[in-house]
Design a protein around this motif. Structure first.
Motif, PDB file in Angstrom:
ATOM      1  N   MET A  93       1.009  -1.212  -0.137  1.00  9.57           N
ATOM      2  CA  MET A  93      -0.094   0.152   0.037  1.00  9.57           C
ATOM      3  C   MET A  93       0.859   1.065  -0.133  1.00  9.57           C
ATOM      4  SD  MET A  93      -3.076   1.397   2.513  1.00  9.57           S
ATOM      5  CE  MET A  93      -3.786  -0.115   2.785  1.00  9.57           C
ATOM      6  N   LEU A  94       0.752   2.161  -0.962  1.00  7.31           N
ATOM      7  CA  LEU A  94       1.277   3.409  -0.948  1.00  7.31           C
ATOM      8  C   LEU A  94       0.425   4.581  -0.028  1.00  7.31           C
ATOM      9  CD1 LEU A  94       1.529   2.084  -4.079  1.00  7.31           C
ATOM     10  CD2 LEU A  94       3.554   3.513  -3.896  1.00  7.31           C
ATOM     11  N   MET A  95       0.830   5.129   0.801  1.00  8.87           N
ATOM     12  CA  MET A  95       0.065   6.172   1.523  1.00  8.87           C
ATOM     13  C   MET A  95       0.835   7.601   1.264  1.00  8.87           C
ATOM     14  SD  MET A  95      -0.658   4.397   5.151  1.00  8.87           S
ATOM     15  CE  MET A  95      -1.090   2.692   5.364  1.00  8.87           C
ATOM     16  N   ASP A  96      -0.067   8.472   0.586  1.00 11.60           N
ATOM     17  CA  ASP A  96       0.503   9.779   0.452  1.00 11.60           C
ATOM     18  C   ASP A  96      -0.102  10.635   1.466  1.00 11.60           C
ATOM     19  OD1 ASP A  96       1.206  12.198  -0.656  1.00 11.60           O
ATOM     20  OD2 ASP A  96       0.336  11.944  -2.504  1.00 11.60           O
ATOM     21  N   GLU A  97       0.696  10.971   2.377  1.00  9.93           N
ATOM     22  CA  GLU A  97       0.647  11.926   3.547  1.00  9.93           C
ATOM     23  C   GLU A  97      -0.635  11.432   4.352  1.00  9.93           C
ATOM     24  OE1 GLU A  97       1.672  15.870   3.469  1.00  9.93           O
ATOM     25  OE2 GLU A  97       2.588  15.863   1.369  1.00  9.93           O
ATOM     26  N   PRO A  98      -0.663  10.389   4.860  1.00  8.97           N
ATOM     27  CA  PRO A  98      -1.871   9.851   5.576  1.00  8.97           C
ATOM     28  C   PRO A  98      -2.195  10.941   7.027  1.00  8.97           C
ATOM     29  CG  PRO A  98       0.031   8.373   6.213  1.00  8.97           C
ATOM     30  CD  PRO A  98       0.311   9.197   4.903  1.00  8.97           C
ATOM     31  N   ALA A  99      -1.068  11.494   7.384  1.00 11.41           N
ATOM     32  CA  ALA A  99      -1.121  12.291   8.737  1.00 11.41           C
ATOM     33  C   ALA A  99      -1.375  13.724   8.509  1.00 11.41           C
ATOM     34  CB  ALA A  99       0.192  12.162   9.578  1.00 11.41           C
ATOM     35  N   ALA A 100      -1.659  14.210   7.058  1.00  8.65           N
ATOM     36  CA  ALA A 100      -1.874  15.554   6.588  1.00  8.65           C
ATOM     37  C   ALA A 100      -3.120  16.107   7.514  1.00  8.65           C
ATOM     38  CB  ALA A 100      -1.852  15.642   5.479  1.00  8.65           C
ATOM     39  N   GLY A 101      -3.025  17.283   7.959  1.00 12.67           N
ATOM     40  CA  GLY A 101      -4.145  17.785   8.774  1.00 12.67           C
ATOM     41  C   GLY A 101      -4.588  17.263  10.074  1.00 12.67           C
ATOM     42  N   LEU A 102      -3.743  16.184  10.703  1.00 11.59           N
ATOM     43  CA  LEU A 102      -4.336  15.605  11.717  1.00 11.59           C
ATOM     44  C   LEU A 102      -3.585  16.546  13.042  1.00 11.59           C
ATOM     45  CD1 LEU A 102      -4.282  11.768  10.965  1.00 11.59           C
ATOM     46  CD2 LEU A 102      -5.994  13.618  10.278  1.00 11.59           C
ATOM     47  N   ASN A 103      -4.285  16.210  14.064  1.00 12.00           N
ATOM     48  CA  ASN A 103      -3.853  16.504  15.336  1.00 12.00           C
ATOM     49  C   ASN A 103      -2.702  15.727  15.847  1.00 12.00           C
ATOM     50  OD1 ASN A 103      -5.239  14.525  17.180  1.00 12.00           O
ATOM     51  ND2 ASN A 103      -6.892  16.112  17.021  1.00 12.00           N
ATOM     52  N   PRO A 104      -2.024  16.024  16.787  1.00 15.54           N
ATOM     53  CA  PRO A 104      -0.932  14.964  17.298  1.00 15.54           C
ATOM     54  C   PRO A 104      -1.428  13.786  17.907  1.00 15.54           C
ATOM     55  CG  PRO A 104      -0.331  17.419  18.274  1.00 15.54           C
ATOM     56  CD  PRO A 104      -1.680  17.429  17.507  1.00 15.54           C
ATOM     57  N   THR A 105      -2.579  13.629  18.399  1.00 13.08           N
ATOM     58  CA  THR A 105      -3.296  12.415  18.978  1.00 13.08           C
ATOM     59  C   THR A 105      -3.540  11.508  17.716  1.00 13.08           C
ATOM     60  OG1 THR A 105      -4.126  13.470  20.784  1.00 13.08           O
ATOM     61  CG2 THR A 105      -5.154  11.359  20.114  1.00 13.08           C
ATOM     62  N   GLU A 106      -4.201  12.167  16.538  1.00 12.97           N
ATOM     63  CA  GLU A 106      -4.644  11.308  15.374  1.00 12.97           C
ATOM     64  C   GLU A 106      -3.525  10.900  14.665  1.00 12.97           C
ATOM     65  OE1 GLU A 106      -8.831  13.883  14.575  1.00 12.97           O
ATOM     66  OE2 GLU A 106      -7.005  14.581  13.855  1.00 12.97           O
ATOM     67  N   THR A 107      -2.441  11.706  14.642  1.00 15.18           N
ATOM     68  CA  THR A 107      -1.034  11.250  14.029  1.00 15.18           C
ATOM     69  C   THR A 107      -0.648  10.190  14.751  1.00 15.18           C
ATOM     70  OG1 THR A 107      -0.740  13.743  13.204  1.00 15.18           O
ATOM     71  CG2 THR A 107       1.286  12.189  13.075  1.00 15.18           C
ATOM     72  N   ALA A 108      -0.427  10.095  16.326  1.00 20.46           N
ATOM     73  CA  ALA A 108       0.036   9.137  16.904  1.00 20.46           C
ATOM     74  C   ALA A 108      -0.863   7.660  16.561  1.00 20.46           C
ATOM     75  CB  ALA A 108       0.003   9.352  18.291  1.00 20.46           C
ATOM     76  N   GLU A 109      -2.163   7.965  16.210  1.00 18.90           N
ATOM     77  CA  GLU A 109      -2.852   6.740  16.132  1.00 18.90           C
ATOM     78  C   GLU A 109      -2.700   6.227  14.758  1.00 18.90           C
ATOM     79  OE1 GLU A 109      -6.837   7.956  18.769  1.00 18.90           O
ATOM     80  OE2 GLU A 109      -6.724   8.444  16.631  1.00 18.90           O
ATOM     81  N   VAL A 110      -2.536   7.112  13.644  1.00 17.52           N
ATOM     82  CA  VAL A 110      -2.170   6.760  12.250  1.00 17.52           C
ATOM     83  C   VAL A 110      -0.760   6.046  12.231  1.00 17.52           C
ATOM     84  CG1 VAL A 110      -1.378   7.395   9.920  1.00 17.52           C
ATOM     85  CG2 VAL A 110      -3.561   8.262  11.189  1.00 17.52           C
ATOM     86  N   GLY A 111       0.012   6.298  12.886  1.00 16.40           N
ATOM     87  CA  GLY A 111       1.524   5.812  13.110  1.00 16.40           C
ATOM     88  C   GLY A 111       1.593   4.408  13.736  1.00 16.40           C
ATOM     89  N   LEU A 112       0.761   4.050  14.675  1.00 20.63           N
ATOM     90  CA  LEU A 112       0.551   2.909  15.385  1.00 20.63           C
ATOM     91  C   LEU A 112      -0.022   1.873  14.463  1.00 20.63           C
ATOM     92  CD1 LEU A 112      -0.558   4.002  19.165  1.00 20.63           C
ATOM     93  CD2 LEU A 112       1.755   2.762  18.185  1.00 20.63           C
ATOM     94  N   LEU A 113      -1.223   2.418  13.681  1.00 24.06           N
ATOM     95  CA  LEU A 113      -1.835   1.855  12.542  1.00 24.06           C
ATOM     96  C   LEU A 113      -0.847   1.172  11.525  1.00 24.06           C
ATOM     97  CD1 LEU A 113      -4.298   0.573  11.142  1.00 24.06           C
ATOM     98  CD2 LEU A 113      -4.998   2.883  10.369  1.00 24.06           C
ATOM     99  N   ILE A 114      -0.114   2.209  10.931  1.00 21.95           N
ATOM    100  CA  ILE A 114       1.012   1.813  10.223  1.00 21.95           C
ATOM    101  C   ILE A 114       1.928   0.826  10.418  1.00 21.95           C
ATOM    102  CG2 ILE A 114       2.814   2.914   8.439  1.00 21.95           C
ATOM    103  CD1 ILE A 114       1.205   5.471   8.454  1.00 21.95           C
ATOM    104  N   ARG A 115       2.633   0.829  11.526  1.00 22.54           N
ATOM    105  CA  ARG A 115       3.320   0.077  12.281  1.00 22.54           C
ATOM    106  C   ARG A 115       2.653  -1.528  12.281  1.00 22.54           C
ATOM    107  NH1 ARG A 115       8.233  -0.403  11.019  1.00 22.54           N
ATOM    108  NH2 ARG A 115       7.595  -2.669  10.717  1.00 22.54           N
ATOM    109  N   GLN A 116       1.711  -1.553  12.693  1.00 13.75           N
ATOM    110  CA  GLN A 116       0.755  -2.683  12.757  1.00 13.75           C
ATOM    111  C   GLN A 116       0.483  -3.325  11.536  1.00 13.75           C
ATOM    112  OE1 GLN A 116      -0.011  -4.180  15.956  1.00 13.75           O
ATOM    113  NE2 GLN A 116      -0.132  -5.749  14.593  1.00 13.75           N
TER     114      GLN A 116
END
Length: 266
Positions: free
Chosen positions: A173-196
């Motif tokens: 899967m290619l993800m183009d800026e999945p954290a763009a526009g997110l707050n720090p909490t949402e960004t951390a959640e996306v990071g955990l999801l990507i790693r998982q």
């Protein structure tokens, strides 16, 4: 083992060399990030890989198959999915229906079958709904299963797009800026999801500006600057590379104490 290989890829628009002789390899079940200053050629590179642009020269291999300039609509059937920086969500549909759209390549889309409501089509629809619910749970938006997309927060919509991409059953899967526009909490959640997702066996190619996110989830990072590959390596190697630091800070600097923190903020 290789999942994706980019060989000497270049793209010229008129007199602009947007991507210049870029090569790198993405290993299976890893997070491979592509970073660089604005205008470095990151999105152009992703568009070349996914067939939205035809390369001026070079080659793209997905597994053992040459997919150079293959039409984008043919890639999901091969196991490649993509999410976009800008939301591609149908706001007048339910969250669940948005996710189910991702399975359309595997569905029997025959007009006659649909008009007759054949039993097989009904079974496929039920199975698709069950799979979509599981995909929503996997990305953390199961609570929105009965909601309209328009009722969801921006952060939840970004994860909804990932769930829809998962419905194609990709190996990459290619993800183009999945954290763009997110707050720090949402960004951390996306990071955990990507790693998982990577830990579960999915290969992820990530284009992202958020350096703390990139450094925390990546196995390998490719750095672009003015369309050229500037560096390639682990987060620690890239973080300490003087050329990378100079490209991000816009000046020649040496690697000193505190440099890592400067790069992460840039």
């Amino acid at each position: 083992m290789k999942s994706l290989e980019v060989k000497s890829l270049s793209k010229v628009f008129g007199g602009l060399r947007a991507v210049q002789d870029v090569s790198f390899t993405v290993r299976k079940s890893t997070v491979h990030s592509i970073i660089g200053p604005n205008g470095a050629g990151k999105t152009t590179l992703i568009n070349l890989i996914t067939g939205m642009y035809t390369p001026t020269s070079g080659q793209v291999l997905f597994g053992s198959q040459d997919i150079t300039a293959l039409a984008p609509q043919k890639l999901p059937a091969l196991g490649m999915a993509r999410s976009f920086q800008n939301l591609q969500v149908c706001m007048n549909m339910s969250a669940l229906d948005n996710v189910m759209v991702g399975a359309h390549l595997r569905q029997n889309s025959s007009l006659i079958a649909g008009l007759l409501s054949l039993p097989r089509l009904r079974r496929d629809d039920r199975a698709c709904r069950e799979e979509a619910l599981k995909a929503m749970a996997r990305v953390g938006v199961a609570a929105y299963a009965d909601a309209q997309a328009s009722q969801m927060s921006y952060g939840a919509l970004k994860r909804l797009e990932i769930a829809r991409a998962l419905m194609t059953r990709p190996s990459l899967m290619l993800m183009d800026e999945p954290a763009a526009g997110l707050n720090p909490t949402e960004t951390a959640e996306v990071g955990l999801l990507i790693r998982q997702l990577a830990d579960d066996g999915l290969t992820v190619v990530l284009v992202e500006h958020d350096m703390p996110l990139v450094m925390s989830v990546s196995d390998t990072i490719t750095v672009l600057d003015h369309g050229k590959k500037l560096a390639d390596g682990t987060p620690a190697e890239v973080r300490a590379d003087p050329q990378v630091i100079a490209a991000y800070l816009g000046a020649e600097v040496s690697v000193e104490a505190g440099t890592e923190e400067q790069l992460e903020v840039a």
